[in-house]
Design an enzyme around this catalytic site. Structure first.
Site, PDB file in Angstrom:
ATOM      1  N   LYS A   1       0.861  -1.254  -0.074  1.00 25.78           N
ATOM      2  CA  LYS A   1       0.136  -0.018   0.156  1.00 25.78           C
ATOM      3  C   LYS A   1       0.815   1.173  -0.165  1.00 25.78           C
ATOM      4  O   LYS A   1       1.865   1.338   0.196  1.00 25.78           O
ATOM      5  CB  LYS A   1      -0.728  -0.136   1.289  1.00 25.78           C
ATOM      6  CG  LYS A   1      -2.000  -1.254   1.068  1.00 25.78           C
ATOM      7  CD  LYS A   1      -2.879  -1.228   2.269  1.00 25.78           C
ATOM      8  CE  LYS A   1      -3.982  -2.290   2.108  1.00 25.78           C
ATOM      9  NZ  LYS A   1      -4.774  -2.591   3.411  1.00 25.78           N
TER      10      LYS A   1
ATOM     11  N   PHE B   1     -15.052   2.606   6.446  1.00 21.30           N
ATOM     12  CA  PHE B   1     -13.901   2.638   6.178  1.00 21.30           C
ATOM     13  C   PHE B   1     -13.582   2.480   4.672  1.00 21.30           C
ATOM     14  O   PHE B   1     -12.412   2.768   4.076  1.00 21.30           O
ATOM     15  CB  PHE B   1     -12.857   1.761   6.730  1.00 21.30           C
ATOM     16  CG  PHE B   1     -13.285   0.355   6.494  1.00 21.30           C
ATOM     17  CD1 PHE B   1     -12.814  -0.392   5.300  1.00 21.30           C
ATOM     18  CD2 PHE B   1     -14.090  -0.472   7.302  1.00 21.30           C
ATOM     19  CE1 PHE B   1     -12.964  -1.652   5.199  1.00 21.30           C
ATOM     20  CE2 PHE B   1     -14.220  -1.771   7.157  1.00 21.30           C
ATOM     21  CZ  PHE B   1     -13.826  -2.275   6.042  1.00 21.30           C
TER      22      PHE B   1
ATOM     23  N   ARG C   1      -0.036 -14.780   4.251  1.00 23.21           N
ATOM     24  CA  ARG C   1      -1.212 -14.208   5.060  1.00 23.21           C
ATOM     25  C   ARG C   1      -0.585 -14.238   6.369  1.00 23.21           C
ATOM     26  O   ARG C   1      -0.529 -13.678   7.175  1.00 23.21           O
ATOM     27  CB  ARG C   1      -2.408 -14.819   4.824  1.00 23.21           C
ATOM     28  CG  ARG C   1      -3.281 -14.549   3.660  1.00 23.21           C
ATOM     29  CD  ARG C   1      -3.799 -13.230   3.722  1.00 23.21           C
ATOM     30  NE  ARG C   1      -4.748 -12.864   4.886  1.00 23.21           N
ATOM     31  CZ  ARG C   1      -5.476 -12.018   4.737  1.00 23.21           C
ATOM     32  NH1 ARG C   1      -5.436 -10.832   4.051  1.00 23.21           N
ATOM     33  NH2 ARG C   1      -6.459 -11.797   5.571  1.00 23.21           N
TER      34      ARG C   1
ATOM     35  N   THR D   1      -5.285  -7.807  10.432  1.00 28.49           N
ATOM     36  CA  THR D   1      -5.334  -6.500   9.646  1.00 28.49           C
ATOM     37  C   THR D   1      -4.687  -5.279  10.238  1.00 28.49           C
ATOM     38  O   THR D   1      -4.029  -4.344   9.637  1.00 28.49           O
ATOM     39  CB  THR D   1      -6.772  -6.167   9.541  1.00 28.49           C
ATOM     40  OG1 THR D   1      -7.440  -7.546   8.805  1.00 28.49           O
ATOM     41  CG2 THR D   1      -7.138  -5.162   8.567  1.00 28.49           C
TER      42      THR D   1
ATOM     43  N   ARG E   1       3.265  -6.547   9.009  1.00 31.55           N
ATOM     44  CA  ARG E   1       2.405  -5.411   9.355  1.00 31.55           C
ATOM     45  C   ARG E   1       2.629  -4.762  10.963  1.00 31.55           C
ATOM     46  O   ARG E   1       2.480  -3.608  11.068  1.00 31.55           O
ATOM     47  CB  ARG E   1       1.056  -5.957   9.246  1.00 31.55           C
ATOM     48  CG  ARG E   1       0.249  -5.886   7.745  1.00 31.55           C
ATOM     49  CD  ARG E   1      -1.125  -6.499   7.880  1.00 31.55           C
ATOM     50  NE  ARG E   1      -1.672  -6.224   6.469  1.00 31.55           N
ATOM     51  CZ  ARG E   1      -2.883  -6.666   6.272  1.00 31.55           C
ATOM     52  NH1 ARG E   1      -3.286  -7.487   6.976  1.00 31.55           N
ATOM     53  NH2 ARG E   1      -3.459  -6.460   5.206  1.00 31.55           N
TER      54      ARG E   1
ATOM     55  N   ASN F   1      -1.746  -0.397   6.913  1.00 32.73           N
ATOM     56  CA  ASN F   1      -1.142  -1.666   7.118  1.00 32.73           C
ATOM     57  C   ASN F   1      -0.129  -2.162   6.267  1.00 32.73           C
ATOM     58  O   ASN F   1      -0.004  -3.500   6.184  1.00 32.73           O
ATOM     59  CB  ASN F   1      -2.025  -2.823   7.617  1.00 32.73           C
ATOM     60  CG  ASN F   1      -3.467  -3.066   6.354  1.00 32.73           C
ATOM     61  OD1 ASN F   1      -3.012  -2.483   5.402  1.00 32.73           O
ATOM     62  ND2 ASN F   1      -4.285  -3.491   6.812  1.00 32.73           N
TER      63      ASN F   1
ATOM     64  N   HIS G   1      -1.341  -5.344   0.849  1.00 30.99           N
ATOM     65  CA  HIS G   1      -2.693  -6.375   0.906  1.00 30.99           C
ATOM     66  C   HIS G   1      -2.170  -7.367   0.342  1.00 30.99           C
ATOM     67  O   HIS G   1      -1.111  -7.752  -0.413  1.00 30.99           O
ATOM     68  CB  HIS G   1      -3.541  -5.685  -0.310  1.00 30.99           C
ATOM     69  CG  HIS G   1      -4.279  -6.845  -0.881  1.00 30.99           C
ATOM     70  ND1 HIS G   1      -5.662  -7.024  -0.053  1.00 30.99           N
ATOM     71  CD2 HIS G   1      -4.290  -7.453  -1.703  1.00 30.99           C
ATOM     72  CE1 HIS G   1      -6.281  -7.929  -0.848  1.00 30.99           C
ATOM     73  NE2 HIS G   1      -5.652  -8.401  -1.759  1.00 30.99           N
TER      74      HIS G   1
HETATM   75  P1  ADP Z   1      -6.897  -7.849   5.303  1.00 32.53           P
HETATM   76  O1  ADP Z   1      -6.395  -6.662   4.297  1.00 32.53           O
HETATM   77  O2  ADP Z   1      -6.093  -8.148   6.620  1.00 32.53           O
HETATM   78  O3  ADP Z   1      -7.334  -9.150   4.505  1.00 32.53           O
HETATM   79  P2  ADP Z   1      -9.980  -6.960   5.178  1.00 32.53           P
HETATM   80  O4  ADP Z   1     -10.082  -7.787   3.695  1.00 32.53           O
HETATM   81  O5  ADP Z   1     -10.903  -7.321   6.019  1.00 32.53           O
HETATM   82  O6  ADP Z   1      -8.360  -6.970   5.819  1.00 32.53           O
HETATM   83  O7  ADP Z   1      -9.908  -5.382   4.950  1.00 32.53           O
HETATM   84  C1  ADP Z   1      -9.222  -4.826   3.714  1.00 32.53           C
HETATM   85  C2  ADP Z   1      -8.688  -3.574   4.106  1.00 32.53           C
HETATM   86  O8  ADP Z   1      -9.912  -2.442   4.311  1.00 32.53           O
HETATM   87  C3  ADP Z   1      -7.900  -3.656   5.273  1.00 32.53           C
HETATM   88  O9  ADP Z   1      -6.396  -4.071   4.910  1.00 32.53           O
HETATM   89  C4  ADP Z   1      -7.623  -2.231   5.809  1.00 32.53           C
HETATM   90  O10 ADP Z   1      -6.953  -1.343   5.125  1.00 32.53           O
HETATM   91  C5  ADP Z   1      -9.190  -1.820   5.631  1.00 32.53           C
HETATM   92  N1  ADP Z   1      -9.910  -1.974   6.466  1.00 32.53           N
HETATM   93  C6  ADP Z   1     -10.662  -3.118   7.144  1.00 32.53           C
HETATM   94  N2  ADP Z   1     -11.500  -3.044   8.134  1.00 32.53           N
HETATM   95  C7  ADP Z   1     -11.215  -1.773   8.455  1.00 32.53           C
HETATM   96  C8  ADP Z   1     -11.763  -0.963   9.634  1.00 32.53           C
HETATM   97  N3  ADP Z   1     -12.510  -1.400  10.661  1.00 32.53           N
HETATM   98  N4  ADP Z   1     -11.284   0.425   9.949  1.00 32.53           N
HETATM   99  C9  ADP Z   1     -10.488   0.836   8.892  1.00 32.53           C
HETATM  100  N5  ADP Z   1      -9.936   0.217   7.896  1.00 32.53           N
HETATM  101  C10 ADP Z   1     -10.251  -1.121   7.706  1.00 32.53           C
END
Ligand code: ADP
Length: 216
Positions: free
Chosen positions: A10, A60, A88, A94, A105, A115, A118
């Site tokens: 990111k 978000f 992962r 996350t 992360r 974070n 992706h």
């Molecule tokens: P991951 O990236 O760990 O697979 P998710 O697929 O749940 O997580 O979410 C995609 C992205 O959306 C996250 O990496 C994060 O940048 C953002 N995100 C998810 N949940 C939140 C939240 N509650 N507040 C802020 N950003 C969020």
């Protein structure tokens, strides 16, 4: 099982060059290879209408789209044995500030959903690889993507870096109202600038979107 997965650093993991180099190095050190490696800027419609479409009704969603499109992003198709679950596990949960420090992360992501990267999960990997290959990535047969990834690491692994705890400290000060949002913006811009070779306009935009994301 040999698999492919889509990973992108990111903007916090691209503009901050050392963080991106550490991410890529972790994959190389794990013995993975790269079917694609490059810095690209996917358009907003693709990110909102395809990649993150399942989050369209979440609060978000908009800040995340604005954040991930605020700079070019280091994008990779990574190949290897059980690569999806292994990556992962390596990146961790996350939210950066809650991720253990032995995850990527936890060590390099800034705060909350800002974070570092992706990475596809088991459910989405096949679909995401296809979608990105069809709509975003232009493969060049003359390029050696493994070599490009190694060169990226070599170029940036000894780049200037700021301790991630310094960012988290400043963000916490802002959330605790010890400093104003405007002060955080100025401070974070100057810290990121030290870690980056991007132009000031991109750093400015990324900084603003990091902060909006944290406040969402
Ligand atoms: P991951 O990236 O760990 O697979 P998710 O697929 O749940 O997580 O979410 C995609 C992205 O959306 C996250 O990496 C994060 O940048 C953002 N995100 C998810 N949940 C939140 C939240 N509650 N507040 C802020 N950003 C969020």
């Amino acid at each position: 099982m040999n698999q492919k997965t889509l990973v992108f650093a990111k903007p916090d993991g691209t503009v901050r060059r050392y963080a991106g180099a550490r991410l890529v190095k972790a994959f190389i050190d794990s013995g993975f290879s790269f079917e694609f490696f490059g810095e690209i800027k996917p358009n907003r419609n693709f990110m909102s209408g395809k990649h993150y479409v399942q989050y369209a009704d979440k609060p978000f969603f908009r800040p995340t789209i604005e954040f991930v499109t605020s700079s070019p992003i280091v994008t990779m198709i990574v190949v290897g044995e059980d690569v999806v679950s292994r990556i992962r596990k390596m990146i961790g949960p996350t939210f950066s500030d809650q991720a253990p420090f032995d995850t990527l992360r936890g060590r390099y992501g800034l705060y909350k959903g800002v974070n570092l990267c992706h990475a596809s999960d088991e459910e989405s990997a096949e679909k995401e690889v296809k979608m990105w290959m069809d709509e975003v990535i232009a493969l060049d047969k003359n390029k050696d993507y493994n070599k490009l990834a190694s060169e990226y690491v070599k170029k940036y692994i000894d780049f200037q870096t700021i301790d991630v705890m310094r960012y988290r400290e400043l963000i916490k000060d802002m959330l605790d109202k010890k400093i104003r949002v405007e002060d955080l913006k100025i401070e974070m811009f100057s810290l990121i600038k030290k870690e980056s070779d991007f132009d000031e306009d991109t750093i400015q935009l990324t900084t603003e979107n990091i902060i909006n994301n944290i406040l969402s």
